[in-house]
Scaffold this active site. Structure first.
Site, PDB file in Angstrom:
ATOM      1  CG  LEU A 135     -32.972 -68.229 -93.458  1.00 35.62           C
ATOM      2  CD1 LEU A 135     -33.543 -67.763 -94.788  1.00 35.62           C
ATOM      3  CD2 LEU A 135     -32.236 -67.112 -92.765  1.00 35.62           C
ATOM      4  CG  ASP A 136     -36.513 -68.136 -87.066  1.00 36.69           C
ATOM      5  OD1 ASP A 136     -35.780 -69.033 -86.630  1.00 36.69           O
ATOM      6  OD2 ASP A 136     -36.554 -66.980 -86.581  1.00 36.69           O
ATOM      7  CB  ALA A 137     -40.879 -71.931 -90.437  1.00 37.86           C
ATOM      8  CB  THR A 139     -37.066 -65.683 -91.487  1.00 38.09           C
ATOM      9  OG1 THR A 139     -37.421 -65.268 -90.168  1.00 38.09           O
ATOM     10  CG2 THR A 139     -36.054 -64.703 -92.058  1.00 38.09           C
ATOM     11  NE  ARG A 237     -39.327 -64.241 -84.680  1.00 33.57           N
ATOM     12  CZ  ARG A 237     -39.879 -65.457 -84.691  1.00 33.57           C
ATOM     13  NH1 ARG A 237     -39.182 -66.491 -85.160  1.00 33.57           N
ATOM     14  NH2 ARG A 237     -41.102 -65.630 -84.248  1.00 33.57           N
TER      15      ARG A 237
END
Length: 301
Positions: A135-137, A139, A237
């Site tokens: 996961l993105d930081a 998210t 996104r």
């Protein structure tokens, strides 16, 4: 980390070598090569054998997978670890927003990989962190980790074959009236090391299904359910920006920043058939408070 796998040889597998049998059960060449180097890595009726040994119906074949070193380049850190599910082969944790999964610039000492490593080192268990669903930081939500080399390999292949259902909740700007499927390739944005863009000419396949759940007329925001059919970097996104409905709070893909301090995106659930037990796994990560506050009456039942 130690894990033993036992197999009773079936009639139709009689005459196969141990290596060919294990390959038929999903063992990768890399993992098998590792096991072959272990003393007592492959056992037949409790006795060590070479991978070339022939099998007979009814034999008990065992693989003893021992990993004695921990992840290099990852420092254990005492972050709280919210475990949603754990068994011998996998762990699912609820990642908070603002914490990256692997170490990154500015977050060398505070990352989810370090938190998982610390969790096992506290138990005296050497552990290699293998994150399957990254996961993105910024998210939040459900993050899947393979606990051993074999399980991680199987889970990674399942992800590639789209056998792990990943559901996200996001809050997008503007009103979205109906469900749709976005199938637009994604590529790296030229001149950027981080950002991606919708690019049918250069991009890789990216498919996102989205369903609007509710609309807040006061804030002009729509709560959206996303199902990922592919796993490109920043996929949701980028697709939402492409539709003209960026996720609110997203600093990389321009949107409003006055309502929440990060992109309003949460990995809400993971569902799949356990690759080793056959058990149905379905795990839900509760929506964090910063997203709840934007649309108070969330229809999440």
């Amino acid at each position: 980390m130690y894990r033993r796998f036992d197999y009773t040889i079936e009639e139709d597998a009689a005459g196969m070598t141990a290596a060919s049998y294990l390959r038929s059960r999903g063992w990768s060449h890399r993992t098998l090569a590792y096991v072959k180097r272990l003393e007592g890595g492959i056992l037949l009726k409790g006795e060590s054998i070479p991978a070339s040994a022939l099998l007979r119906a009814g034999d008990l074949l065992s693989v003893c997978l021992l990993e004695e070193s921990s992840s290099s380049g990852v420092s254990p850190c005492e972050l709280p670890l919210d475990i949603l599910y754990e068994d011998e082969d996998l762990l699912i944790a609820n990642k908070p927003a603002g914490i990256p999964v692997p170490p990154s610039a500015g977050h060398r000492e505070q990352c989810m990989a370090g938190a998982v490593l610390h969790y096992y080192e506290e138990q005296g268990i050497p552990f290699t962190v293998r994150c399957i669903s990254r996961l993105d930081a910024d998210t939040s939500g459900a993050m899947l980790v393979g606990k051993n080399m074999h399980a991680a390999s199987l889970l990674s292949e399942m992800l590639k074959r789209r056998e792990i259902t990943r559901i996200y909740l996001g809050i997008a700007e503007g009103e979205i009236l109906r469900p749709c499927t976005v199938s637009v390739p994604i590529a790296r944005l030229e001149g950027s090391a981080i950002a991606r863009c919708a690019d049918p000419a250069r991009g890789e396949e990216a498919v996102t299904q989205l369903t609007p759940l509710c609309y807040s007329a006061d804030l002009g925001l729509t709560l959206v359910r996303f199902k990922l059919l592919t796993g490109r970097t920043h996929q949701i996104r980028v697709h939402m920006q492409y539709l003209g409905h960026p996720l609110t709070g997203d600093f990389l893909y321009p949107s409003r920043h006055d309502l929440i301090g990060r992109q309003a995106l949460h990995a809400a659930s993971l569902s799949f058939v356990h690759p080793l037990t056959g058990k149905e796994i379905s795990v839900t990560a509760p929506l964090p408070e910063d997203m709840k506050a934007l649309i108070p009456d969330l229809p999440l039942s």
